[in-house]
Design an enzyme around this catalytic site. Sequence first.
Site, PDB file in Angstrom:
ATOM      1  N   GLY A 199       0.799  -1.154  -0.022  1.00 33.45           N
ATOM      2  CA  GLY A 199      -0.236  -0.196   0.052  1.00 33.45           C
ATOM      3  C   GLY A 199       0.789   1.328  -0.298  1.00 33.45           C
ATOM      4  N   ASP A 200       0.089   2.157  -0.117  1.00 33.13           N
ATOM      5  CA  ASP A 200       1.017   3.864  -0.413  1.00 33.13           C
ATOM      6  C   ASP A 200       1.788   4.092  -1.151  1.00 33.13           C
ATOM      7  OD1 ASP A 200      -0.678   4.393   2.183  1.00 33.13           O
ATOM      8  OD2 ASP A 200       0.739   3.024   3.536  1.00 33.13           O
TER       9      ASP A 200
ATOM     10  N   GLY B 101      -5.355   5.602   2.923  1.00 33.47           N
ATOM     11  CA  GLY B 101      -6.172   6.654   2.757  1.00 33.47           C
ATOM     12  C   GLY B 101      -5.123   7.204   1.330  1.00 33.47           C
ATOM     13  N   HIS B 102      -5.928   7.960   0.327  1.00 29.41           N
ATOM     14  CA  HIS B 102      -4.568   8.021  -1.113  1.00 29.41           C
ATOM     15  C   HIS B 102      -4.715  10.066  -0.248  1.00 29.41           C
ATOM     16  CE1 HIS B 102      -5.642   4.558  -3.148  1.00 29.41           C
ATOM     17  NE2 HIS B 102      -7.265   4.699  -2.905  1.00 29.41           N
TER      18      HIS B 102
ATOM     19  N   THR C 130      -5.689  -0.081  12.355  1.00 31.15           N
ATOM     20  CA  THR C 130      -6.467   0.862  11.964  1.00 31.15           C
ATOM     21  C   THR C 130      -7.451   1.894  13.175  1.00 31.15           C
ATOM     22  OG1 THR C 130      -7.837   1.139  10.210  1.00 31.15           O
ATOM     23  CG2 THR C 130      -5.239   1.681   9.949  1.00 31.15           C
TER      24      THR C 130
ATOM     25  N   THR D 178      -5.166  -6.832   5.200  1.00 28.88           N
ATOM     26  CA  THR D 178      -6.076  -6.362   5.549  1.00 28.88           C
ATOM     27  C   THR D 178      -7.120  -7.229   5.105  1.00 28.88           C
ATOM     28  OG1 THR D 178      -7.050  -4.798   5.069  1.00 28.88           O
ATOM     29  CG2 THR D 178      -6.550  -5.591   2.472  1.00 28.88           C
TER      30      THR D 178
ATOM     31  N   ARG E  68       5.610   5.346   8.377  1.00 36.08           N
ATOM     32  CA  ARG E  68       6.164   4.264   8.173  1.00 36.08           C
ATOM     33  C   ARG E  68       7.211   3.933   8.760  1.00 36.08           C
ATOM     34  NH1 ARG E  68       3.118   7.046   2.793  1.00 36.08           N
ATOM     35  NH2 ARG E  68       0.738   7.174   3.537  1.00 36.08           N
TER      36      ARG E  68
HETATM   37  P1  GDP Z   1      -1.878   5.208  -2.034  1.00 33.50           P
HETATM   38  O1  GDP Z   1      -2.379   5.309  -0.680  1.00 33.50           O
HETATM   39  O2  GDP Z   1      -1.284   4.567  -2.455  1.00 33.50           O
HETATM   40  O3  GDP Z   1      -2.599   6.301  -2.758  1.00 33.50           O
HETATM   41  O4  GDP Z   1      -0.538   6.322  -1.301  1.00 33.50           O
HETATM   42  P2  GDP Z   1      -0.055   7.423  -0.802  1.00 33.50           P
HETATM   43  O5  GDP Z   1      -1.150   8.425  -0.761  1.00 33.50           O
HETATM   44  O6  GDP Z   1       0.572   7.051   0.406  1.00 33.50           O
HETATM   45  O7  GDP Z   1       1.007   8.070  -1.322  1.00 33.50           O
HETATM   46  C1  GDP Z   1       1.599   8.329  -1.643  1.00 33.50           C
HETATM   47  C2  GDP Z   1       2.225  10.218  -1.317  1.00 33.50           C
HETATM   48  O8  GDP Z   1       3.062   9.847  -2.430  1.00 33.50           O
HETATM   49  C3  GDP Z   1       0.952  10.480  -1.498  1.00 33.50           C
HETATM   50  O9  GDP Z   1       2.206  12.186  -0.757  1.00 33.50           O
HETATM   51  C4  GDP Z   1       1.490  11.836  -2.566  1.00 33.50           C
HETATM   52  O10 GDP Z   1       1.679  12.418  -3.054  1.00 33.50           O
HETATM   53  C5  GDP Z   1       2.893  11.023  -3.169  1.00 33.50           C
HETATM   54  N1  GDP Z   1       3.508  11.134  -4.813  1.00 33.50           N
HETATM   55  C6  GDP Z   1       3.010  10.628  -4.924  1.00 33.50           C
HETATM   56  N2  GDP Z   1       3.396  10.010  -6.857  1.00 33.50           N
HETATM   57  C7  GDP Z   1       4.293  10.551  -6.277  1.00 33.50           C
HETATM   58  C8  GDP Z   1       5.669  10.966  -7.068  1.00 33.50           C
HETATM   59  O11 GDP Z   1       6.223  10.370  -7.757  1.00 33.50           O
HETATM   60  N3  GDP Z   1       6.769  11.481  -6.225  1.00 33.50           N
HETATM   61  C9  GDP Z   1       6.399  12.163  -4.972  1.00 33.50           C
HETATM   62  N4  GDP Z   1       7.370  12.685  -4.415  1.00 33.50           N
HETATM   63  N5  GDP Z   1       5.117  11.353  -4.169  1.00 33.50           N
HETATM   64  C10 GDP Z   1       4.592  11.531  -4.763  1.00 33.50           C
END
Ligand code: GDP
Length: 426
Positions: free
Chosen positions: A11-12, A39-40, A127, A237, A306
Site C-alpha cells: 500500500g501507499d 488513505g490516498h 487502524t 487486510t 511508515r
Molecule cells: P496510495 O494510498 O497508494 O494512494 O498512496 P499515498 O497516498 O500514500 O501516496 C503516496 C504519497 O506520495 C502521497 O503523498 C502522494 O502525493 C505522493 N506521491 C505520489 N506519487 C509521487 C511521486 O512520483 N513523487 C513524489 N515525490 N510523491 C509522490
Amino acid sequence: MITAVVGANWGDEGKGKITDMLAQEADIIVRFQGGANAGHTIVNDYGKFALHTLPSGVFYDHTTSIIGNGVALNIPVFFKEYNEVVSRGVPAPKIMISDRAQMVMPYHILFDQYEEERLGGKSFGSTKSGIAPFYSDKYAKIGFQVSELFDEEALHEKLVRVCETKNVLLEHLYHKPLLDPDELMKELMEYKKMVEPYVGDVSLYLWNALKEGKQILLEGQLGSLKDPDHGIYPMVTSSSTLAAYGAIGAGVPPYEIKKIVTVCKAYSSAVGAGAFVSEIFGEEADELRRRGGDGGEYGATTGRPRRMGWFDCVASKYGCRMQGTTDVAFTVLDVLGYLDEIPVCTGYEIDGKVTTDFPTTGLLEKAKPVLEVLPGWKSDIRGIRNYEDLPENCRKYIEFVEEKIGFPITMISNGPGRNDIIYRNK
Ligand code: GDP
C-alpha cells in the site's frame, strides 16, 4: 473498457495520484474493496487531500464516483469527507453507492479497539476503523447491506438478534458497555437519510455503461502483499486487494478488466506489523522517510511513521504477478535523487538458499535480503517529461527493476502532481 489501478506492495504506492491522473480519461471510478482504514493522498488544483472512502475521481466534473458492493462503507466518515471536499471548492461530485454495499456499524469500530487492547503487544497494528470485525460479520452473514435500511421492521428485528450475540462478547470477554438495538436503530435511520439520494444498483449501472463504451476505472486500496489470500497473512487486510476482486467488488464481468495498472513505488514502505525483508533502520531510514512521498512517509489515516526499506524485487515481482499486471506505474522515483548509491533487494536468503520467489509467511520471517547496489543519479528529476531526458543512472535503475520484476514499466511518476508523469511505450 475497464482499467484497474492497484498496488504491488504494502500500500501507499501512490495509487491515488495515478487514479486521479487516469481519471482525466475516465467516465466512472469505482472503489471495490477496503474502507476508511487506508488513505490516498492527492495533490491537484484544489489543494492537497487525504481521501479514505471517496474514490479519487471526485475532483472531476465529468466522472461518476461509485462505492461498490465490496467496500466497507462507513457512512458518517464518507459524508464527512464528501462535505470537506465540497467545502474546499470542489464541485459536488456525482456519487452512486451500491445498494449491496455493507455498512461499517458503530460497534465494528468498538470491537476493533477492544480486540487490539486485548491482544496488547500481539496486535495486528489495526487502524481501528472496524474493518476486520466488519468483514468477519459480512462472511458470518450478520452484516448489514445498505438496502436493509429501507425495511425498518426487518432491520430492527435483525439488530436485536445481532446485539444478543455481540453483547455476550462485550460482557464476558471485553467487559465493556452493552449495545442497545434501539439506539443503533436511531443511528441507522440517520445513515439512511444520508445515503438515500445516492443508493443504486451499481452492477446494472456498470453493465449498461460498458455497453455504451464508457471508460471505467477500478480503484484498489493497499497492495498485493496485504491481500488476505496471497499476502503476508495474518498481517493483511480483510478484503482482497487484487484486481481480480474488482470484478466481484464492483459487480462487473472479469473479462472486461482489460488493463491492470499496478502501482509500484521506487523504494519500499509499510505500515503495521509483519515481515518486511528489505527494511532499513536508523538514520538511513529516517532520511528516506523524511524525503519520501510528498512531505514524508507518514500514514494518511493515522499519521504513524511508515516503516522504510529499499526496493524489493522479490516482493514486487510477486505483487505484480498476483495482480495480473499489464502496466507498471513506477512512482516516487524523484525521492531517490539524493542517494550516491541505491541498494536494491534482488533475492531472499532463507535457510542458506537464495530465492527470487516470494514465500509464505513462516519462511518470510526467516528471509534475509540479498542486496545489489546501483549508482545513484544525484539530481532532481522532477519536471522531466521524456524518458530519454532522465539521467542515465536513473534509466538504468528503472530498467534494472523492470528486468527483475518482469513486467513493463510504462509510466514513471516523478512528483506528486497530476502532470508529473513520464509515459514510456513498451
Ligand atoms: P496510495 O494510498 O497508494 O494512494 O498512496 P499515498 O497516498 O500514500 O501516496 C503516496 C504519497 O506520495 C502521497 O503523498 C502522494 O502525493 C505522493 N506521491 C505520489 N506519487 C509521487 C511521486 O512520483 N513523487 C513524489 N515525490 N510523491 C509522490
